[in-house]
Design a protein around this motif. Structure first.
Motif, PDB file in Angstrom:
ATOM      1  N   GLU A 136       0.863  -0.967  -0.096  1.00 25.92           N
ATOM      2  CA  GLU A 136       0.224  -0.011  -0.071  1.00 25.92           C
ATOM      3  C   GLU A 136       0.927   1.492  -0.236  1.00 25.92           C
ATOM      4  O   GLU A 136       0.569   2.213  -1.041  1.00 25.92           O
ATOM      5  N   ALA A 178       2.744   1.508  -3.406  1.00 31.24           N
ATOM      6  CA  ALA A 178       1.956   2.502  -4.586  1.00 31.24           C
ATOM      7  C   ALA A 178       1.790   3.739  -4.517  1.00 31.24           C
ATOM      8  O   ALA A 178       1.865   4.635  -5.290  1.00 31.24           O
ATOM      9  N   GLY A 190      -1.334  -6.760  -8.017  1.00 28.13           N
ATOM     10  CA  GLY A 190      -3.189  -6.302  -8.218  1.00 28.13           C
ATOM     11  C   GLY A 190      -3.213  -7.736  -7.828  1.00 28.13           C
ATOM     12  O   GLY A 190      -5.115  -7.542  -8.045  1.00 28.13           O
ATOM     13  N   ARG A 232      -8.370  -6.289  -3.943  1.00 25.42           N
ATOM     14  CA  ARG A 232      -7.282  -6.592  -4.089  1.00 25.42           C
ATOM     15  C   ARG A 232      -6.176  -5.037  -3.428  1.00 25.42           C
ATOM     16  O   ARG A 232      -7.016  -3.523  -2.882  1.00 25.42           O
ATOM     17  N   GLN A 290      -5.132  -1.131  -2.662  1.00 24.24           N
ATOM     18  CA  GLN A 290      -5.648   0.483  -2.891  1.00 24.24           C
ATOM     19  C   GLN A 290      -4.423   1.069  -2.497  1.00 24.24           C
ATOM     20  O   GLN A 290      -4.294   1.216  -1.007  1.00 24.24           O
ATOM     21  N   HIS A 313      -3.503   0.452  -6.984  1.00 22.63           N
ATOM     22  CA  HIS A 313      -3.060   0.101  -7.445  1.00 22.63           C
ATOM     23  C   HIS A 313      -2.939   0.392  -8.768  1.00 22.63           C
ATOM     24  O   HIS A 313      -3.136   1.842  -9.111  1.00 22.63           O
TER      25      HIS A 313
END
Length: 336
Positions: A90, A93, A146, A164, A166, A168
């Protein structure tokens, strides 16, 4: 003659004084900003826990992403044994989104350093069952790329849930690097489609010649990577150009390298780790030595490591010489 160097980067540990940690962190951010101004392709930060170096590279690179616009930002490396793979996915990303897709996370597996001394603080309830194998890395790769993290998604009341991680960031999965020093790690990184960071430390397995060992790792990685010879490898030696250095700086740099030279002559410790000599000299001298290095001839991108204990003005001189003299001597052209 090797191919021209395509990507030039640098690596810093980001040391700070315990009494004034902000100054050290600001120095690191200033060095990254300078790197962008000089045209470097990438800036990388080390990761140190319970030391006076960067303990949170994700936070530092989040700040750097807002002070730069072009230079790629990397970690070399995050030891995954200290991290929860889902939470780290997390965070990375998020920073990648904020940076506009410039993040290059480098990671490694294995138990945390000095685990017996830190496990009660780090994993008080699960220390004896934590998995520090490649499986921990595989989970992380899946989350970043993902794959589902849960079997639940949809709307619950006013809240919407994803199955999934986030946010992403679609390109991040192709910009993950494994920091490896053995044939096994090189092979695993290749088989799992990661990029490969090879540094100034390798394991003496089939030879005691550093360049030969590093070359074998690069070839093992590419032999098992879907991209074959096009698979990305970055070399990270300690390289110190002295072209514009003062006499005092040149003496300091040579003394630093000499103190570290004895460990480069034979494998060190039970793991038989081999250390590369630090390279100090003019850019012409360094280019000649690098062109003679068997592993350097196999790569077209590098992240030269800055010495740990120098002053900010030393890093300014070294980076300036790297970008304006050494890089061009290696066939590199600065980014715009």
């Amino acid at each position: 003659m090797p191919e021209p160097l395509r990507k030039l980067g640098f690596l810093t540990i980001g040391l700070f004084d315990e009494a004034d940690p902000r100054r050290g962190h600001e120095s690191t951010l200033g060095v990254i900003e300078l790197g962008e101004q000089l045209g470097f392709d990438s800036a990388w930060v080390r990761h140190r826990h319970l030391q006076y170096g960067i303990s949170s590279p994700v936070a530092v690179l989040a700040a750097a992403s807002q002070r730069t616009s072009r230079i790629e930002l990397g970690t070399a490396v995050i030891p995954l044994g200290w991290e929860n793979p889902l939470r780290l996915a997390e965070d990375l990303a998020t920073v990648d989104i904020l940076s506009g897709g410039r993040l290059n996370p480098g990671l490694s597996v294995g138990p945390p350093m000095h685990y017996e001394r830190v496990k009660d603080a780090l994993y008080p309830d699960t220390a004896d069952v934590e998995d520090f194998s490649y499986e921990r890395m595989r989970r992380f790769l899946d989350f970043v790329r993902g794959k589902p993290a849960t079997d639940f998604s949809g709307t619950e009341g006013f809240e919407v849930f994803s199955d999934r991680v986030q946010p992403h960031s679609p390109g991040l999965g192709r910009r993950l690097w494994y920091g490896g020093g053995s044939l096994r790690s090189a092979r695993w990184a290749g088989e799992h489609g990661m990029n490969f960071l090879t540094s100034s430390v390798v394991k003496a397995e089939e030879s005691e010649d550093f360049a030969e060992i590093q070359l074998s790792h690069i070839r093992e990685f590419r032999a098992h990577h879907p991209d074959g010879e096009r698979a990305r490898v970055s070399q990270g030696l300690v390289v110190i150009p002295t072209d514009s250095a003062t006499a005092d700086q040149r003496e300091k740099y040579r003394a630093y390298a000499e103190r570290r030279t004895p460990r480069t002559r034979t494998p060190q410790g039970p793991a038989r780790m081999m250390f590369a000599p630090d390279l100090v000299g003019t850019s012409d001298e360094l280019a000649e030595r690098l062109h003679a290095h068997a592993a350097f001839r196999e790569v077209d991108e590098v992240a030269f490591a800055l010495p740990f204990t120098f002053e900010h003005e030393d890093y300014v001189q070294i980076l300036t010489d790297m970008a304006t003299r050494l890089g061009p001597a290696l066939g590199w052209r600065p980014g715009s």
